[in-house]
Scaffold this motif. Structure first.
Motif, mmCIF file in Angstrom:
data_model
loop_
_atom_site.group_PDB
_atom_site.id
_atom_site.type_symbol
_atom_site.label_atom_id
_atom_site.label_comp_id
_atom_site.label_asym_id
_atom_site.label_seq_id
_atom_site.Cartn_x
_atom_site.Cartn_y
_atom_site.Cartn_z
ATOM 1 N N THR A 298 10.690 5.559 -2.444
ATOM 2 C CA THR A 298 9.693 5.268 -1.414
ATOM 3 C C THR A 298 9.031 3.923 -1.692
ATOM 4 O O THR A 298 9.071 3.403 -2.817
ATOM 5 C CB THR A 298 8.600 6.346 -1.369
ATOM 6 O OG1 THR A 298 7.831 6.279 -2.590
ATOM 7 C CG2 THR A 298 9.211 7.737 -1.228
ATOM 8 N N ALA A 299 8.382 3.388 -0.667
ATOM 9 C CA ALA A 299 7.673 2.121 -0.814
ATOM 10 C C ALA A 299 6.559 2.240 -1.857
ATOM 11 O O ALA A 299 6.327 1.315 -2.642
ATOM 12 C CB ALA A 299 7.100 1.684 0.529
ATOM 13 N N GLU A 300 5.886 3.368 -1.882
ATOM 14 C CA GLU A 300 4.804 3.555 -2.851
ATOM 15 C C GLU A 300 5.333 3.510 -4.286
ATOM 16 O O GLU A 300 4.750 2.847 -5.155
ATOM 17 C CB GLU A 300 4.096 4.891 -2.600
ATOM 18 C CG GLU A 300 2.943 5.154 -3.551
ATOM 19 C CD GLU A 300 2.264 6.485 -3.295
ATOM 20 O OE1 GLU A 300 1.256 6.775 -3.958
ATOM 21 O OE2 GLU A 300 2.754 7.239 -2.420
ATOM 22 N N GLU A 301 6.450 4.207 -4.543
ATOM 23 C CA GLU A 301 7.027 4.206 -5.888
ATOM 24 C C GLU A 301 7.476 2.809 -6.300
ATOM 25 O O GLU A 301 7.287 2.397 -7.449
ATOM 26 C CB GLU A 301 8.206 5.175 -5.947
ATOM 27 C CG GLU A 301 7.803 6.640 -5.845
ATOM 28 C CD GLU A 301 8.995 7.566 -5.686
ATOM 29 O OE1 GLU A 301 8.876 8.740 -6.069
ATOM 30 O OE2 GLU A 301 10.044 7.119 -5.164
ATOM 31 N N ILE A 302 8.037 2.084 -5.356
ATOM 32 C CA ILE A 302 8.530 0.745 -5.662
ATOM 33 C C ILE A 302 7.374 -0.218 -5.887
ATOM 34 O O ILE A 302 7.384 -1.030 -6.825
ATOM 35 C CB ILE A 302 9.460 0.245 -4.536
ATOM 36 C CG1 ILE A 302 10.716 1.119 -4.499
ATOM 37 C CG2 ILE A 302 9.837 -1.214 -4.739
ATOM 38 C CD1 ILE A 302 11.524 0.981 -3.243
ATOM 39 N N ASN A 303 6.352 -0.122 -5.059
ATOM 40 C CA ASN A 303 5.175 -0.970 -5.236
ATOM 41 C C ASN A 303 4.508 -0.729 -6.578
ATOM 42 O O ASN A 303 4.064 -1.665 -7.255
ATOM 43 C CB ASN A 303 4.163 -0.728 -4.114
ATOM 44 C CG ASN A 303 4.498 -1.492 -2.854
ATOM 45 O OD1 ASN A 303 5.038 -2.591 -2.923
ATOM 46 N ND2 ASN A 303 4.206 -0.926 -1.706
ATOM 47 N N ASN A 304 4.414 0.537 -6.966
ATOM 48 C CA ASN A 304 3.808 0.858 -8.258
ATOM 49 C C ASN A 304 4.585 0.243 -9.408
ATOM 50 O O ASN A 304 4.009 -0.139 -10.423
ATOM 51 C CB ASN A 304 3.722 2.376 -8.434
ATOM 52 C CG ASN A 304 2.675 3.010 -7.537
ATOM 53 O OD1 ASN A 304 1.764 2.338 -7.060
ATOM 54 N ND2 ASN A 304 2.808 4.311 -7.297
ATOM 55 N N LYS A 305 5.906 0.146 -9.248
ATOM 56 C CA LYS A 305 6.739 -0.415 -10.299
ATOM 57 C C LYS A 305 6.663 -1.932 -10.335
ATOM 58 O O LYS A 305 6.558 -2.558 -11.389
ATOM 59 C CB LYS A 305 8.199 0.027 -10.092
ATOM 60 C CG LYS A 305 9.148 -0.389 -11.218
ATOM 61 C CD LYS A 305 8.843 0.351 -12.494
ATOM 62 C CE LYS A 305 9.871 0.064 -13.567
ATOM 63 N NZ LYS A 305 9.562 0.748 -14.840
ATOM 64 N N LEU A 306 6.706 -2.537 -9.178
ATOM 65 C CA LEU A 306 6.770 -3.990 -9.115
ATOM 66 C C LEU A 306 5.405 -4.667 -9.189
ATOM 67 O O LEU A 306 5.299 -5.816 -9.624
ATOM 68 C CB LEU A 306 7.477 -4.412 -7.827
ATOM 69 C CG LEU A 306 8.975 -4.119 -7.766
ATOM 70 C CD1 LEU A 306 9.521 -4.462 -6.395
ATOM 71 C CD2 LEU A 306 9.731 -4.878 -8.835
#
Length: 314
Positions: A298-306
């Motif tokens: 999800t966008a949220e998971e990716i944003n949290n990582k990046l």
């Protein structure tokens, strides 16, 4: 800690799924444009349409899943740390082969297109369905399958997903009989929407034509890091082994649980699930192997990582 990256298989896609990823990330947009140019087909228009039958059409869904998974991998690659192994069930293995460096993106998308077209032209697999059976020990399920076969039905494994999960090809009547046999044992089978038969003898004509028409034109190289074979769980270290994997997986069931066992025996403790859909993640929740699992779906998971990296790109 050793890490393996897992890419998703074909799945039924709902309307506007993953559109937020396309809207938020310029790299996803660029990758979809690249794939569209290769196919001479506007994937954005079709994959993010309001028509689920169009979204799940083979020539739309399969290259779109590979494209989205690849884009996310390229965005996150530097954040994932050292990767020891690449793999994915079924279609996910095509993405893994590309991301491992064994096949370029253009050829990967062309390969997926060729697979879809040859399968749609073949009449041998028409009239068959695919069921996902779960909550029943695989050995018990195989005994029930044998009972149905002895009555003249056709059933063949598609994927050994876990110690208590299996995807099975068959004619509808036989799959329904099998479901009736496993329900009293606590198991249950559900049909897989848009799921054509796969990884079974029904596709022998397809694989023969694919081997003749596509494989001679494709240029492979040795993978940068080992792949894990869908067919037998062994490591794929050379371009020849990768080529044999692509051809061999067509008519042989996916040994996904064996792949997971191989990873654990080789010291892998961390799995990164990367790409659209929840099949792998949900299946891992029922495995008896205690992996540490990270998901970037999800966008949220990716944003949290990046974090700030994404903010700078957007």
């Amino acid at each position: 800690m050793k890490t393996a990256v897992l890419f998703p298989p074909l799945m039924a896609i709902k309307e506007k799924s993953f559109y937020d990823l396309y809207q938020q990330y310029p790299h996803v947009q660029r990758k979809f444009q690249e794939a569209s140019d290769i196919l001479s087909l506007d994937l954005v228009k079709h994959f993010f349409s309001d028509d689920e039958s169009e979204i799940n059409r083979g020539l739309v869904a399969r290259p779109s899943i590979v494209t989205l998974s690849t884009a996310l991998f390229e965005m996150l690659r530097s954040e994932l740390g050292e990767i020891s192994y690449y793999l994915g069930p079924s279609l996910g293995q095509m993405t893994a082969i590309h991301c491992s460096g064994s096949l370029d993106f253009r050829t990967t998308i062309q390969m997926v297109k060729s697979m879809v077209e040859l399968e749609e032209q073949d009449e041998a697999n028409k009239g068959y369905s695919v069921y996902f059976f779960y909550n029943i020990d695989v050995e018990k399920l195989e005994l029930a399958m044998q009972e149905v076969r002895q009555q003249g039905g056709y059933l063949e494994p598609c994927m050994y997903a876990n110690h208590n999960q299996m995807i099975i090809n068959g004619d509808v009547k036989s799959l329904e009989k099998l479901n009736q046999l496993v329900v009293p044992q606590g198991g249950l089978g559900v049909t897989i929407p848009f799921g054509p038969p796969g990884h079974c003898s029904l596709l022998q004509n397809v694989v023969d034509r694919f081997h003749e028409q596509f494989m001679p034109k494709a240029i492979f190289r040795d993978p940068d890091h080992p792949l894990v074979s869908n067919v037998d769980g062994n490591l794929l270290l050379t371009k020849e082994e990768v080529m044999n994997e692509i051809v061999g997986q067509y008519t042989r069931s996916v040994q996904w649980y064996r792949c997971l066992q191989r990873l654990w025996s080789d010291g892998v403790r961390r799995l990164v699930v990367l790409g659209p859909g929840n099949f792998i993640t949900k299946s891992l929740q029922f495995t008896d192997i205690p992996f540490e699992v990270e998901t970037y779906l999800t966008a949220e998971e990716i944003n949290n990582k990046l974090n700030s990296v994404i903010k700078e790109e957007v």
